[in-house]
Design a protein around this motif. Structure first.
Motif, PDB file in Angstrom:
ATOM      1  N   VAL A 181       3.845 -11.997  -4.204  1.00  0.00           N
ATOM      2  CA  VAL A 181       4.014 -11.190  -5.285  1.00  0.00           C
ATOM      3  C   VAL A 181       5.378 -11.503  -6.217  1.00  0.00           C
ATOM      4  N   VAL A 182       5.048 -11.871  -7.414  1.00  0.00           N
ATOM      5  CA  VAL A 182       6.058 -12.264  -8.302  1.00  0.00           C
ATOM      6  C   VAL A 182       6.490 -11.361  -9.598  1.00  0.00           C
ATOM      7  N   PRO A 183       7.494 -11.554 -10.161  1.00  0.00           N
ATOM      8  CA  PRO A 183       7.863 -10.788 -11.313  1.00  0.00           C
ATOM      9  C   PRO A 183       6.778 -10.903 -12.461  1.00  0.00           C
ATOM     10  N   LEU A 184       6.324  -9.840 -13.211  1.00  0.00           N
ATOM     11  CA  LEU A 184       5.281 -10.028 -14.084  1.00  0.00           C
ATOM     12  C   LEU A 184       5.726 -10.806 -15.186  1.00  0.00           C
ATOM     13  N   GLY A 185       5.102 -11.803 -15.588  1.00  0.00           N
ATOM     14  CA  GLY A 185       5.561 -12.725 -16.779  1.00  0.00           C
ATOM     15  C   GLY A 185       6.192 -14.137 -16.338  1.00  0.00           C
ATOM     16  N   ARG A 186       6.309 -14.215 -15.051  1.00  0.00           N
ATOM     17  CA  ARG A 186       6.778 -15.392 -14.263  1.00  0.00           C
ATOM     18  C   ARG A 186       5.868 -16.245 -13.567  1.00  0.00           C
ATOM     19  N   THR A 187       5.913 -17.327 -13.076  1.00  0.00           N
ATOM     20  CA  THR A 187       5.227 -18.353 -12.617  1.00  0.00           C
ATOM     21  C   THR A 187       5.490 -18.094 -11.091  1.00  0.00           C
ATOM     22  N   ALA A 188       4.517 -17.907 -10.256  1.00  0.00           N
ATOM     23  CA  ALA A 188       4.872 -18.130  -8.961  1.00  0.00           C
ATOM     24  C   ALA A 188       5.130 -19.626  -8.377  1.00  0.00           C
ATOM     25  N   ARG A 198      -1.044  -4.680  -9.923  1.00  0.00           N
ATOM     26  CA  ARG A 198       0.455  -4.878 -10.309  1.00  0.00           C
ATOM     27  C   ARG A 198       1.194  -3.415 -10.176  1.00  0.00           C
ATOM     28  N   SER A 199       2.586  -3.722 -10.264  1.00  0.00           N
ATOM     29  CA  SER A 199       3.454  -2.354 -10.075  1.00  0.00           C
ATOM     30  C   SER A 199       4.320  -2.852 -11.503  1.00  0.00           C
ATOM     31  N   ARG A 200       3.986  -1.866 -12.314  1.00  0.00           N
ATOM     32  CA  ARG A 200       4.724  -2.100 -13.632  1.00  0.00           C
ATOM     33  C   ARG A 200       6.279  -1.395 -13.500  1.00  0.00           C
ATOM     34  N   SER A 201       6.376  -0.430 -12.254  1.00  0.00           N
ATOM     35  CA  SER A 201       7.625   0.291 -12.333  1.00  0.00           C
ATOM     36  C   SER A 201       8.626  -0.993 -11.606  1.00  0.00           C
ATOM     37  N   ARG A 202       7.994  -2.120 -10.843  1.00  0.00           N
ATOM     38  CA  ARG A 202       8.750  -2.855 -10.238  1.00  0.00           C
ATOM     39  C   ARG A 202       8.734  -4.449 -10.927  1.00  0.00           C
ATOM     40  N   GLY A 203       7.720  -4.377 -11.729  1.00  0.00           N
ATOM     41  CA  GLY A 203       7.784  -5.478 -12.628  1.00  0.00           C
ATOM     42  C   GLY A 203       7.110  -6.737 -11.822  1.00  0.00           C
ATOM     43  N   ARG A 204       6.000  -6.472 -11.232  1.00  0.00           N
ATOM     44  CA  ARG A 204       5.516  -7.566 -10.183  1.00  0.00           C
ATOM     45  C   ARG A 204       3.906  -7.397 -10.186  1.00  0.00           C
ATOM     46  N   ALA A 205       3.361  -8.818  -9.948  1.00  0.00           N
ATOM     47  CA  ALA A 205       2.125  -8.582 -10.127  1.00  0.00           C
ATOM     48  C   ALA A 205       1.352  -9.707  -9.427  1.00  0.00           C
ATOM     49  N   PRO A 206       0.345  -9.474  -8.548  1.00  0.00           N
ATOM     50  CA  PRO A 206      -0.221 -10.427  -7.541  1.00  0.00           C
ATOM     51  C   PRO A 206      -1.008 -11.632  -8.285  1.00  0.00           C
ATOM     52  N   GLU A 207      -1.348 -12.487  -7.516  1.00  0.00           N
ATOM     53  CA  GLU A 207      -2.015 -13.530  -8.238  1.00  0.00           C
ATOM     54  C   GLU A 207      -3.533 -13.209  -8.347  1.00  0.00           C
ATOM     55  N   LEU A 208      -3.872 -12.246  -7.721  1.00  0.00           N
ATOM     56  CA  LEU A 208      -5.271 -11.733  -7.788  1.00  0.00           C
ATOM     57  C   LEU A 208      -5.280 -10.415  -8.051  1.00  0.00           C
TER      58      LEU A 208
END
Length: 178
Positions: free
Chosen positions: A24-31, A84-94
């Motif tokens: 789980v990585v920050p939105l807009g960032r590369t894992a 994705r969790s917008r409040s935490r700013g993270r999204a999974p790869e799938l």
């Protein structure tokens, strides 16, 4: 209201301490994978499955009749399945929070891993609704939380109210397994 401590991994969002879910990585960032990339890529097809939905374990959700499957190419050896969790700013790869949004999928639901020998495993990340494995919706076994299960040739991973995940290993386009 969101819980400050993630049930899947124990990360405390208020203090920023504790482990985070793998992948789980920050939105807009590369894992950045924790292990070296697998040789070549692999692909996961995400599709609604009417037979899985018809089992009735969908808490009143409506099946997305107009939705088509989508292919997600992966290069890292690990991929978290979730929303994705917008409040935490993270999204999974799938990310299953894009249309058709499957309401039965947890934020960090499952982990798919492609190993150096080409095999693929799935681990349930203590999801609320479970992760299932089988050749079709009529022949499923539950993936117990915390322990990886081998995804054999011809098997699919089922999550949420209707989502079927099918893994393909290029270059031959074969399904995973021995």
């Amino acid at each position: 209201m969101t819980e400050p401590v993630c049930r899947a991994c124990g990360h405390d969002a208020d203090t920023g301490t504790g482990p985070r879910a793998v992948g789980v990585v920050p939105l807009g960032r590369t894992a950045v994978p924790a292990i070296p990339e697998a040789a070549g890529g692999w692909t996961v097809e995400i599709a609604p499955d009417r037979a899985y939905f018809a089992r009735g374990e969908n808490d009143g959700a409506v099946f997305p009749t107009a939705a088509a499957g989508r292919m997600i190419p992966l290069t890292a050896p690990r991929a978290v399945v979730g929303r994705r969790s917008r409040s935490r700013g993270r999204a999974p790869e799938l990310d299953l929070s894009v249309p058709p949004l499957d309401p039965g999928v947890s934020r960090a639901h499952a982990l798919l891993e492609r190993h150096a020998d080409g095999t693929v495993t799935v681990t349930d990340l203590r999801s609320a609704n479970g992760t299932w494995l089988g050749p079709d919706a009529a022949h499923l076994t539950r993936v117990e939380a915390g322990g990886p299960r081998l995804v054999r040739a011809g098997e699919h991973v089922f999550v949420g109210a209707w989502t079927r995940l099918s893994v393909t290993n290029p270059p031959t386009g074969t399904r995973p397994g021995p």
